[in-house]
Design a protein around this motif. Sequence first.
Motif: not given
Lengths: 390, 512
Positions: B158-162
Amino acid sequence: MLTIKMLGKGAVFYDEECISDKLSSKLVALICLLVLNKNRNMSKEKIISYLWPDSRDEAAKSNLRFNLWSIKKIIPPNRDGEDFILSGRDYCRINEKYPFSCDKTMLDGVKVSQLEKVEELIKLKELFKGDFLEGLYLRNCNDFNEMILFERVVCQNKQVEVLEKVISLYEEQEQFEEELQVLNEVAAIEPYNEQFAYRTIQIYGRLGNRTAAINYYKNFEIVLRRNLNTAPSNELKLLYKELLESSCSTKSEQKNKGRVSKRKIDIRVDSLKGVAYFGIASIVAGIMKNAEKSYLFELDKACLDDLSYIYHFSKPEYDKPASEIPGFYGYVPPVRITQAFLKLMEHVAHRYSILIKINSFEDLDLVSKNLVQYLERLKHENVIVQYESK
Amino acid sequence: MKKEILIINGKCLSMTNQNQYDWLLVRKDVIVDIGFGEGYKKYLNHGAAVLDAKGGTVLPGFIDSHFHVVQAAINSKSVDLSQAKSFDDIGCLISEASKNNPDKVVRGIRLDAQNLREGKLPDRNVLDKYCKEIPVFLNTVEYQKSALNTYALLYYKIPFTLEGVEFDENQVPTGIITHYANVFLRESILRNIPNSRRMEAVKSFAQTLIEKGITTINAMEGGRLYSDKDAEFIFEYADQFTFDIALFYQTMDIPKVKEMNLKRIGGCLYLDGTFGARTSALSFDYHDSPGNRGGLNFTQEELNDFVLDCYMNKLQLALYTIGDRAIEQALNAHEYALDRTGNAGLRHRLEHVELPTGNHIKRAKDLGLIFSMTPTYESIWGGPNRLYWDRLGEKYQLTNPFHEIVEQGVVVCGGSDCDVTPADPLLGICSAVNHPVEKHRVDIYNALKMFTCNGAYGIFEEDRKGSLEEGKLADIVILDQDILKVKKEKIKDIKVNNTIKSGRIIFNREKR
């Protein structure tokens, strides 16, 4: 020396030998938990709540005891005979005197904003080999799993912070090719970030690689449209428009030329009087050997075809002998070869600084002699001709 | 297998004229003769397999002109959450799914927070209560949001920074993923589905199509909310299925499509959104959302450029248009491109076209555009007190005006938009004939054309398919009743008895 890796798949090394296969998931989790709390005592009750929340009190304590004993057996004591983990009646902790390294603690100990050297940041950047404890999920251990989630967020944020900082330092130092590489890395994490896309296109432009800049914009536009159904921002569109309108020597590129540190290509030219084009062919050879192929092959195909008449070079379609290339003429008139050579020099000089050293001018073949002199008359700032004997 | 099939006692509608033939003969993969009365008897001694249609209608194999085959097939293996009214309902469904397939990810679709008593999507803590042994990945109705349990949050990258990751007060992800993060996640999950799983899903889903008499589909694959890997899969394996597939690659990447040597581009290239989400572009306010007129995803200039590119590259283009403003924008772009290139005859299409005006229809006719429509929408959303009425108020009476479109001479292809509506041409035909607004209804013959000859015309295959004629490909469907004699509202209950694809019987109800 003990090394603990938490970025990517959790792993433990002792004297560079991976000992992870001797460790169960719970053991890895226990080590990581203690390392993350390395400067304090951790109550056994707390550890149990992370790792054996559903077990009855006695069973949980017994599990913990067994796991601590396993660690003691697997990880040898330090030189002074002290264990890696100190265990008291109600708590445990990492032994401060036990030498070990851990990517996560290294990361936690650094304030990215305070780092000013690219080398330090690059070292930090190399630590990110994957997500925090990738692939680890402990059934029924809600708090532990939640901790992994939290740390993943922390690590991902830090990774972006590091990459952004590297980009800004490279920008300051005008190391555009290196900056481009890092921009590509960050684009994989933030694929829809227009700021990074803008910067990437700008750099391609500055490096004189207009084709790559245009292609990058086109791909970015396709990704935005495909995934988000949006168009690039007006700023980005404007930049693209400028690119399209510019030729290889637009004003903006001229203006920026001074800022780009061009790579050097030194070519030593051999001479052989009786063989036409021999000298020129060795210049082409030097360029083909030293310049970036993808950049060279941006030259139009006809020009490359003509050059391949005097020097054979490799590109998939040029792997065959020149005579077998479809559309290749058995004979190329000198004027075409001359023009192709000058085009090549013009193209390469946009990106590289070329130093041509002529061994023996007297022994150069006639065409090469004339062409070298012509090159000199053009006085291109990035092409220098030196004569070792004239 | 016999090389000839003789179909007798049929009401064979050739779809080229109003004649009803009684029999037809198939040799190898081609129709070789068709006729009246007892003319077939001369073929009885040829050793042909005889199929008695028993008075049922015989038609060209159905062509479904708008079909998301890979995602429909994969979704058919997912948990349908459309009926869930509470977290408990969701919990029961996912628990059951995890018990049935203990080692597989539970994928749920059609989750709608508005239908739930709790009025919101279940977060990871809720989902963990019902299933924490395997990853749970739930999608909302239009795939705009996802809800994951803790295992799935850790399992997927999961790209948590997006933008779009929802966090709780401790800065831990809640499992609700929207916006960019959702797009990224969905794309990466779909991309990682191995082609072997796609193949397995499509092959097993194929039976549904065959039983409904579908022999050709227009597969709208790739692009937003789907995966380009779906399109690439169809491109590579289209010839391995029992039905024919015309691929519409839902991309704007013209060089890529040219490189693949495809003759067409698009499908669901969304000019606007959906009525359900109130994002279709209207020229008036939504009835249930004053001040909201939906939105366009392109500027006119952007669309003009793209459409012009398609004309210049001689690609047949299919654009998704729902609201009247989107249709207007598409027509403007086509007029712009045609004016500049003069490239007529590419049979460009507008997909869905739910709210065209009289002026739009006339202009579309002048441009030679095809309308690829989904009549079944009217069955599920049309008429008073249903979705169109909720969103458009009295203007629900303007949707899908089939009769006017056909009258004006615009070619209408019929599709199911599967899996938005079921893969069932007879339901589509029934819906077109029984439009809730009487003046928009078409007669049965015109409704049949949508799923036969017009469908073939929509993909330049009218020389081979879409009609029962000598020399045409033997794609044939035999119904259990005479469709022209059945009560109009009962058409949807007609069954397919036989489906023949390229001269091969691939479905026989009696032998099922």
